[in-house]
Design a protein around this motif. Sequence first.
Motif, mmCIF file in Angstrom:
data_model
loop_
_atom_site.group_PDB
_atom_site.id
_atom_site.type_symbol
_atom_site.label_atom_id
_atom_site.label_comp_id
_atom_site.label_asym_id
_atom_site.label_seq_id
_atom_site.Cartn_x
_atom_site.Cartn_y
_atom_site.Cartn_z
ATOM 1 N N ASP A 1 0.777 -1.201 -0.162
ATOM 2 C CA ASP A 1 0.061 0.027 0.155
ATOM 3 C C ASP A 1 0.829 1.318 0.075
ATOM 4 O O ASP A 1 1.886 1.436 0.763
ATOM 5 C CB ASP A 1 -0.851 -0.218 1.087
ATOM 6 C CG ASP A 1 -1.896 1.064 1.025
ATOM 7 O OD1 ASP A 1 -1.664 2.161 1.123
ATOM 8 O OD2 ASP A 1 -3.240 0.901 0.883
ATOM 9 N N LYS A 2 0.450 2.459 -0.894
ATOM 10 C CA LYS A 2 1.250 3.647 -1.023
ATOM 11 C C LYS A 2 1.442 4.055 0.452
ATOM 12 O O LYS A 2 2.357 4.785 0.507
ATOM 13 C CB LYS A 2 0.418 4.663 -1.961
ATOM 14 C CG LYS A 2 1.487 5.696 -2.255
ATOM 15 C CD LYS A 2 0.705 6.560 -3.253
ATOM 16 C CE LYS A 2 -0.417 7.449 -2.902
ATOM 17 N NZ LYS A 2 -1.097 8.223 -3.485
ATOM 18 N N GLU A 3 0.326 4.222 1.159
ATOM 19 C CA GLU A 3 0.475 4.906 2.575
ATOM 20 C C GLU A 3 1.537 4.291 3.468
ATOM 21 O O GLU A 3 2.468 4.981 3.957
ATOM 22 C CB GLU A 3 -1.100 4.698 3.098
ATOM 23 C CG GLU A 3 -0.876 5.562 4.504
ATOM 24 C CD GLU A 3 -2.343 5.471 5.383
ATOM 25 O OE1 GLU A 3 -2.467 6.094 6.472
ATOM 26 O OE2 GLU A 3 -3.068 4.598 4.814
#
Length: 258
Positions: free
Chosen positions: A126-128
Motif C-alpha cells: 500500500d502506498k500509505e
Amino acid sequence: ICAYQIDYSSLNLLQTLIYGIATVLPRVMSFLLVGLHTDLMPKIAYGEITILLAYMIFFNVILSYGMETAFFRFYHKEDTSTSEISQQHKKEVVSTATVSIFWSTILFLSVALLFQKTLAGLLNIDKEYVNYAIWILAFDALVIIPFSKLRADQRPIRYSVLKISNVLIYLLLNVFLLAILPKLAQANPQGFWSSFYVEDYQIGYVFLSNLMASLFTFVLFMPHYFKPNWVFNNELWKKMLHYGWPILFAGLAFGINE
C-alpha cells in the motif's frame, strides 16, 4: 603513569558497557514486539511489514553511504601541519558530513515521494505504508552524524539514552495502538478514543509508531542543524566519499544477511 593507564582503561570499559547496553537493549525490546505483532495481526499483515522492513535495511545503508565510518576516520585524523587534531579540522569534518547527509537525504526524500506510487506498485505494498517508510528513512538518516558526534565526543550516556528512548517510544506506541486502543474504542464507540481508532490498520499503526519514534529523535537533534557558519570542504568531502564507498558495499552485504 600506571594509575592513569588503569583509569583510562576503566573509562574505556565503562563506555564499552554503556554502548553495549544501547545496542543490545533496543534489540531485546524489538524482539518482544514479535509476539505482540504475530498475536494481534493477520499473518499476511506481518508478512508485509517484514518485506518493507527488509527493503528499509538496504535504503538505510544507501542513505548513509559509508559517511558515518568516514566521519570517525577523519574526525580523529591528525592534522599533518601541526601533528595534532585541531578543533577547526573537527568542525570541518562535522560540517561537511552534515551538509552531505542533509542534502542527499533531501534529494532522496523528494524523489521517493515523487515516485512513491511506483515504488508501492513494485513492492506490491500500500502506498500509505511506503510513504511512512520514506519519512522514517529520512529522519533516521538525518540523525546519523549527530549520533556519530556524540560517540566521537565520548558522550555514551546521552547517546545510549537517546537510542533506548527511540526504541522505547516505538515499543510503547505499538502496545497502545495495537492492544489498548482497540479495547478503548470498543468500550465506548462514541468516545474520544474511537475517533482515533481505524479498524484493520495494524500495519499502519506499526509504521506510525516507528515514524513517531524517529521524528522524536530528529526533533531532539534539530539544534545540530541550526548552528551558524556551516561550511562545506569539497576536498575533504571527496576524501570522505572515497573512504566510505567500500563501507557502503560491505553494508549492503550485511543487509543481505539480515
